[in-house]
Design an enzyme around this catalytic site. Sequence first.
Site, PDB file in Angstrom:
ATOM      1  N   GLY A  72     -20.031  22.183  -8.328  1.00  0.00           N
ATOM      2  CA  GLY A  72     -18.825  22.993  -8.278  1.00  0.00           C
ATOM      3  C   GLY A  72     -19.120  24.472  -8.479  1.00  0.00           C
ATOM      4  O   GLY A  72     -18.496  25.335  -7.860  1.00  0.00           O
ATOM      5  N   THR A  73     -20.089  24.763  -9.330  1.00  0.00           N
ATOM      6  CA  THR A  73     -20.401  26.165  -9.623  1.00  0.00           C
ATOM      7  C   THR A  73     -20.884  26.880  -8.357  1.00  0.00           C
ATOM      8  O   THR A  73     -20.409  27.972  -8.025  1.00  0.00           O
ATOM      9  CB  THR A  73     -21.469  26.236 -10.732  1.00  0.00           C
ATOM     10  OG1 THR A  73     -20.931  25.595 -11.895  1.00  0.00           O
ATOM     11  CG2 THR A  73     -21.839  27.671 -11.063  1.00  0.00           C
ATOM     12  N   GLN A 173     -11.364  19.478 -11.086  1.00  0.00           N
ATOM     13  CA  GLN A 173     -10.757  18.564 -12.066  1.00  0.00           C
ATOM     14  C   GLN A 173      -9.652  17.712 -11.472  1.00  0.00           C
ATOM     15  O   GLN A 173      -9.348  16.642 -12.010  1.00  0.00           O
ATOM     16  CB  GLN A 173     -10.207  19.352 -13.270  1.00  0.00           C
ATOM     17  CG  GLN A 173     -11.277  19.994 -14.118  1.00  0.00           C
ATOM     18  CD  GLN A 173     -12.147  18.978 -14.857  1.00  0.00           C
ATOM     19  OE1 GLN A 173     -11.809  17.803 -14.987  1.00  0.00           O
ATOM     20  NE2 GLN A 173     -13.302  19.424 -15.339  1.00  0.00           N
ATOM     21  N   SER A 193     -16.572  18.603  -7.138  1.00  0.00           N
ATOM     22  CA  SER A 193     -17.820  18.330  -7.854  1.00  0.00           C
ATOM     23  C   SER A 193     -17.932  16.819  -8.079  1.00  0.00           C
ATOM     24  O   SER A 193     -16.972  16.189  -8.533  1.00  0.00           O
ATOM     25  CB  SER A 193     -17.807  19.058  -9.197  1.00  0.00           C
ATOM     26  OG  SER A 193     -18.915  18.661  -9.973  1.00  0.00           O
ATOM     27  N   ALA A 194     -19.114  16.258  -7.774  1.00  0.00           N
ATOM     28  CA  ALA A 194     -19.265  14.797  -7.805  1.00  0.00           C
ATOM     29  C   ALA A 194     -19.149  14.207  -9.205  1.00  0.00           C
ATOM     30  O   ALA A 194     -18.562  13.138  -9.396  1.00  0.00           O
ATOM     31  CB  ALA A 194     -20.619  14.419  -7.206  1.00  0.00           C
ATOM     32  N   THR A 231     -33.105  21.433   1.832  1.00  0.00           N
ATOM     33  CA  THR A 231     -33.026  19.985   2.065  1.00  0.00           C
ATOM     34  C   THR A 231     -31.903  19.396   1.233  1.00  0.00           C
ATOM     35  O   THR A 231     -31.774  19.700   0.041  1.00  0.00           O
ATOM     36  CB  THR A 231     -34.368  19.318   1.692  1.00  0.00           C
ATOM     37  OG1 THR A 231     -35.391  19.943   2.464  1.00  0.00           O
ATOM     38  CG2 THR A 231     -34.346  17.827   1.972  1.00  0.00           C
ATOM     39  N   CYS A 319     -18.308  24.807 -24.251  1.00  0.00           N
ATOM     40  CA  CYS A 319     -19.126  25.812 -23.584  1.00  0.00           C
ATOM     41  C   CYS A 319     -20.576  25.335 -23.530  1.00  0.00           C
ATOM     42  O   CYS A 319     -20.999  24.517 -24.328  1.00  0.00           O
ATOM     43  CB  CYS A 319     -18.985  27.174 -24.244  1.00  0.00           C
ATOM     44  SG  CYS A 319     -19.510  27.222 -25.931  1.00  0.00           S
TER      45      CYS A 319
HETATM   46  N1  PLP Z   1     -14.736  24.115 -12.012  1.00  0.00           N
HETATM   47  C1  PLP Z   1     -14.146  23.420 -12.976  1.00  0.00           C
HETATM   48  C2  PLP Z   1     -12.663  23.469 -13.114  1.00  0.00           C
HETATM   49  C3  PLP Z   1     -14.918  22.640 -13.850  1.00  0.00           C
HETATM   50  O1  PLP Z   1     -14.308  21.948 -14.805  1.00  0.00           O
HETATM   51  C4  PLP Z   1     -16.314  22.618 -13.676  1.00  0.00           C
HETATM   52  C5  PLP Z   1     -17.173  21.845 -14.608  1.00  0.00           C
HETATM   53  O2  PLP Z   1     -16.928  21.811 -15.792  1.00  0.00           O
HETATM   54  C6  PLP Z   1     -16.878  23.360 -12.638  1.00  0.00           C
HETATM   55  C7  PLP Z   1     -16.057  24.100 -11.822  1.00  0.00           C
HETATM   56  C8  PLP Z   1     -18.357  23.387 -12.411  1.00  0.00           C
HETATM   57  O3  PLP Z   1     -18.774  22.267 -11.681  1.00  0.00           O
HETATM   58  P1  PLP Z   1     -20.313  21.805 -11.750  1.00  0.00           P
HETATM   59  O4  PLP Z   1     -20.527  21.255 -13.120  1.00  0.00           O
HETATM   60  O5  PLP Z   1     -20.411  20.757 -10.677  1.00  0.00           O
HETATM   61  O6  PLP Z   1     -21.140  22.998 -11.452  1.00  0.00           O
END
Ligand code: PLP
Length: 377
Positions: A72-73, A173, A193-194, A231, A319
Amino acid sequence: MSPVRTYLDHNATSVLRPEAKAAMVETLEAGGNPSSVHAEGRGARRRVDLAREQVAMLVGARPEMVIFTSGGTEANNQALRGTGAERLIISATEHPAVVDGARGTGLPVDLIAVDGNGMVDLEALEALLQADDGQALISVMTANNETGVLQPVQEIVQLAGNYNALVHTDAVQAAGKITVSFPLLGVDMLTLSAHKLGGTQGVGALVVRDGLELSAMVLGGGQELRRRGGTENVPGIVGFGAAAAAAHSELSKAQSKISKLRDDLQAKLLENSPHIHIFSGGAERLPNTVCFAHPDMPADTLLIGFDLEGVAVSSGSACSSGKVAKSPVLTAMGADSALASGAIRVSLGWNSNVEDVEQFARAWNKIAARHKARKAA
Ligand code: PLP
């Protein structure tokens, strides 16, 4: 200490689904690089293609709209950097992947204020859009990771349309917990995010609408239709697909089961401590999340108390340093400082059951009784 652990921290990472695990093990054993032309490579390609269909289906998108990322990041960072927008407007309660990701672009960043429940103020957003400072990209999460509050994403998209602004939503989420429809939301980009829905960590996706030009952030290969070099994480992607398919097929049943469990858990929490504060309790929330604070019990005491009783929960904001800090999300909601630093997040998931709620309640009753005894002494 109870020998059986109760895991109620699915918003941090959910539990790996058996379907995902089986698909990943099979993929690890099969091997192959999806870019190779031989049979092993073609097998890996087929697995990635299937996963792309499964992930797309979860959000009602088409497979070619899905760009797999390292999580997700990365997807959030890609969304914020790739469109050519000249300024960014984000809510005051975004995940650090958006807050820091936006700051890291070097573009001007405006924050949209939120109300006491954590919902974005649409009038404040409109005022920001009226400033004629070039094309804006708005990024507002579908559901908040700490409180579970749902944002009015469709209304934001409507408003954005009047000002030629783009909209991204971080649905990390929400996906797999409530219905998330890319076409109904009408956004330009959406993050997944998986590991939040029963896949594994280190894999996610950015869903991008047709026709939106996006310059790649990770360069180095023609993968993902030249939109993300490198990859592919084939086992992770395959597990993501299997988890998305499982979450999608059981969504409506799971949603009502989980929300009943959550409501029961919340009722048990309030039963012996009526002065507890439930964050975003007055707004529409994810069915699995309760974020609460006791006026004179600090979060670290509570966290340790629950952990010793065999229950895994987290502070309002888990955190990455592992420290319990005052939550910027709750602070932006105007929460009293003592409450904001005492917040505990309980989040249920696909495998949660009545016994988990019972064990949580037993743990809470013990912690609360010890607290009362200490105060009386
Ligand atoms: N966005 C939200 C709302 C999240 O809760 C999180 C993870 O805590 C992320 C993004 C980040 O996702 P990832 O852990 O897959 O990088």
